[in-house]
Design a protein around this motif. Structure first.
Motif, mmCIF file in Angstrom:
data_model
loop_
_atom_site.group_PDB
_atom_site.id
_atom_site.type_symbol
_atom_site.label_atom_id
_atom_site.label_comp_id
_atom_site.label_asym_id
_atom_site.label_seq_id
_atom_site.Cartn_x
_atom_site.Cartn_y
_atom_site.Cartn_z
ATOM 1 N N SER A 187 57.142 -2.659 -26.217
ATOM 2 C CA SER A 187 56.950 -1.673 -27.289
ATOM 3 C C SER A 187 57.724 -2.074 -28.532
ATOM 4 N N THR A 204 53.025 10.734 -22.427
ATOM 5 C CA THR A 204 53.472 9.685 -23.365
ATOM 6 C C THR A 204 52.571 9.521 -24.597
ATOM 7 N N PRO A 240 57.134 5.977 -19.061
ATOM 8 C CA PRO A 240 55.943 5.150 -18.858
ATOM 9 C C PRO A 240 56.012 4.297 -17.586
ATOM 10 N N GLY A 286 54.651 3.709 -26.894
ATOM 11 C CA GLY A 286 56.081 3.457 -27.064
ATOM 12 C C GLY A 286 56.376 2.900 -28.446
ATOM 13 N N PHE A 344 60.485 8.030 -23.452
ATOM 14 C CA PHE A 344 59.095 7.596 -23.363
ATOM 15 C C PHE A 344 58.913 6.131 -23.744
ATOM 16 N N LEU A 345 60.038 5.450 -24.008
ATOM 17 C CA LEU A 345 59.960 4.010 -24.275
ATOM 18 C C LEU A 345 60.035 3.206 -22.987
ATOM 19 N N SER A 346 60.767 3.737 -22.006
ATOM 20 C CA SER A 346 61.010 2.932 -20.813
ATOM 21 C C SER A 346 60.841 3.737 -19.532
ATOM 22 N N THR A 389 68.777 3.169 -28.177
ATOM 23 C CA THR A 389 67.934 2.337 -27.309
ATOM 24 C C THR A 389 68.771 1.731 -26.169
ATOM 25 N N MET A 397 59.966 -1.462 -22.378
ATOM 26 C CA MET A 397 60.591 -1.149 -23.668
ATOM 27 C C MET A 397 60.565 -2.370 -24.598
#
Lengths: 261, 261
Positions: free
Chosen positions: A69, A234, A217, A154, A212-214, A186, A66
């Motif tokens: 990204s 993703t 993926p 991300g 899908f930020l952390s 977040t 994360m």
């Protein structure tokens, strides 16, 4: 077009060099913010071996992805955010931006590079390096390419959500509160998504897909493969969100210009 | 006269209604996510008590921490930064009371409003949804929280004065302070979760006197003697900060006069 981008980037770099103290303090602050999250995890994991099946290093690994990204977003794509839009309204800069023969969104992006994001990027790499050593993730060429795709997706997802929240500001004018909301979300996805109940998981998978930020993926590299379907999604989620958010931004901008600015 | 200043600040703060609403939304989001996080943590543990906390007492701790946060939250440093950059600070010197005193009373005026529209709703939300328990010793808790508020306000004020010396932005310094505070104040995770040695080091810093001490008094982790001890340390810290503030402010004043402002 490439020439314009190059010239703007040169100006940005000159600006960073001008305020060198700010540059270092900013990077320190951002690095601290990421290290703070890691320290808090470390303290929690003093008391328990794992949280819903994830151990300390796996959770930190998700955090690292994360951070990378958000680092890309922060350096290259943070020119359009809820907290910056309010200022663009107030000083009339937006009216000027619209008049230039260059896409306003692109213009805002390339005009406003932010060196603080280097802190996100560096701490992300550091966190990923340390955590992958502890959970036996070996970086091959193919894994690095996958990581690259995931991190870029991300960044696109974060930028898109930020863009949608910013564009809402075309109607509400006051946008500060949306930035608080953005960061609060977040914070939530810093923890593995499967500790939350189905409703929250649904929101962060299908509505505001910060999962899908952390979490998702990271499943490409760790875990039992239970969520692998989502991991593969993703880049698709990223592309879809980019299209939706760009349309929404244009819609908002049109609304702004049509009220007589 | 101070009453007028406070009244003015109260009215100015009224203009930021949307930020009150967002504070409540974001704080509630935090409570919800923490509820799931700590559920998962207690599930992962073999015993129902973690470092002296049951799940219920942990949620009380978190909720009261969120409430304290709503009381101490401040934007004062940005106002000082703005006053320095716009030169308002020199005009402030022509007023019949000193600039720090003026800042103090505007802050109190804004706080009265935010107490009514943020803190009280957060207390109600905590009582009805989190079902927090009542403080063990309400009088000591109130004293401790007021001292914590003043200690934090001094740190905020000092951060604002940084604008004098750096000439640049205070953003990085503010962020660094906030993130060091996040780790060492006990606002996110009780300091009782830290290894003893680290906990002792942390208590050398001022941050634990803003959250850790009032919270420990609230949940009854401190005996009567320990509470008085904690409060004495708060008074010592407040005196130290008052002294530093006095010195820093005098240097700033000199700087203003030297430049002829």
């Amino acid at each position: 077009m490439l020439n314009i981008i190059k010239e703007y980037y040169k100006c940005n770099i000159a600006r960073f060099a001008e305020y060198r103290a700010d540059f270092f303090i900013g990077i320190t602050a951002i690095t601290l913010s990421n290290v703070a999250a890691m320290v808090l995890f470390w303290v929690i994991f003093q008391a328990i071996p794992n949280i819903n099946g994830w151990n300390f290093w796996e959770v930190v690994f998700m955090l690292g992805i994360m951070d990378l990204s958000i680092g890309i977003w922060h350096v290259f794509l943070s020119g359009v955010t809820p907290w910056k839009l309010e200022r663009l309204f107030q000083n009339g800069e937006l009216d000027r931006i619209i008049l230039y023969p260059i896409n306003p969104l692109l213009h805002l992006f390339i005009k406003n590079l932010d060196d603080d994001g280097i802190g996100d990027f560096l701490s992300g790499i550091l966190i990923l390096a340390v955590s992958s050593m502890n959970i036996n993730v070996v970086w091959s060429i193919s894994k690095i390419s996958i990581l690259l795709i995931m991190v870029l997706s991300g960044a696109a997802i974060f930028t898109s959500i930020a863009l949608i929240m910013t564009a809402i500001g075309f109607w509400t004018i006051r946008t500060q509160w949306m930035s608080d909301l953005l960061w609060a979300m977040t914070d939530i996805v810093q923890f593995p998504l499967n500790i939350y109940n189905p409703a929250i998981r649904f929101v962060f998978t299908f509505m505001i897909p910060f999962g899908f930020l952390s979490f998702y993926p990271a499943q490409m590299f760790i875990g039992s493969g239970e969520y692998l379907t989502y991991s593969y999604m993703t880049p698709i989620v990223a592309i879809m969100l980019m299209l939706i958010s760009y349309r929404f931004w244009k819609f908002g901008l049109k609304n702004y210009t049509s009220v007589g600015h | 006269m101070y009453k007028e200043v406070m009244e003015q600040a109260f009215k100015t703060s009224l203009a930021y209604r949307s930020s009150f609403f967002s504070w409540i939304v974001v704080s509630s989001l935090k409570l919800i996510s923490m509820w799931f996080v700590w559920t998962a943590i207690f599930n992962a543990s073999n015993s129902a008590v973690l470092n002296g906390f049951t799940f219920e007492s942990m949620m009380t701790y978190i909720a009261v921490s969120v409430i304290i946060n709503s009381i101490i939250g401040s934007m004062l440093e940005f106002r000082i930064e703005n006053d320095v950059k716009q030169g308002q600070i020199a005009i402030g010197m022509t007023k019949p009371f000193s600039y720090p005193v003026y800042c103090f009373f505007t802050e109190i005026g804004g706080k009265i409003l935010s107490f009514l529209v943020i803190t009280i709703p957060m207390i109600l939300i905590s009582i009805f949804f989190i079902k927090i328990s009542m403080p063990q010793n309400i009088l000591l808790f109130l004293i401790s929280i007021i001292l914590g508020f003043l200690i934090n306000l001094s740190m905020v004020f000092l951060t604002g004065l940084w604008a004098f010396f750096s000439g640049g932005s205070i953003w990085g310094i503010r962020m660094s302070r906030i993130f060091i505070g996040e780790i060492t104040s006990g606002s996110m995770i009780p300091l009782y979760f830290y290894p003893e040695a680290i906990k002792n080091v942390i208590q050398i810093l001022p941050f634990s006197y803003v959250f850790h001490v009032p919270l420990s008094i609230y949940i009854g982790r401190f005996s009567f003697i320990e509470s008085l001890n904690g409060i004495s340390w708060q008074i010592i810290w407040l005196s130290v900060f008052a002294f530093i503030l006095f010195i820093a402010w005098n240097r700033c004043k000199k700087k203003i006069f030297v430049y002829g402002g």
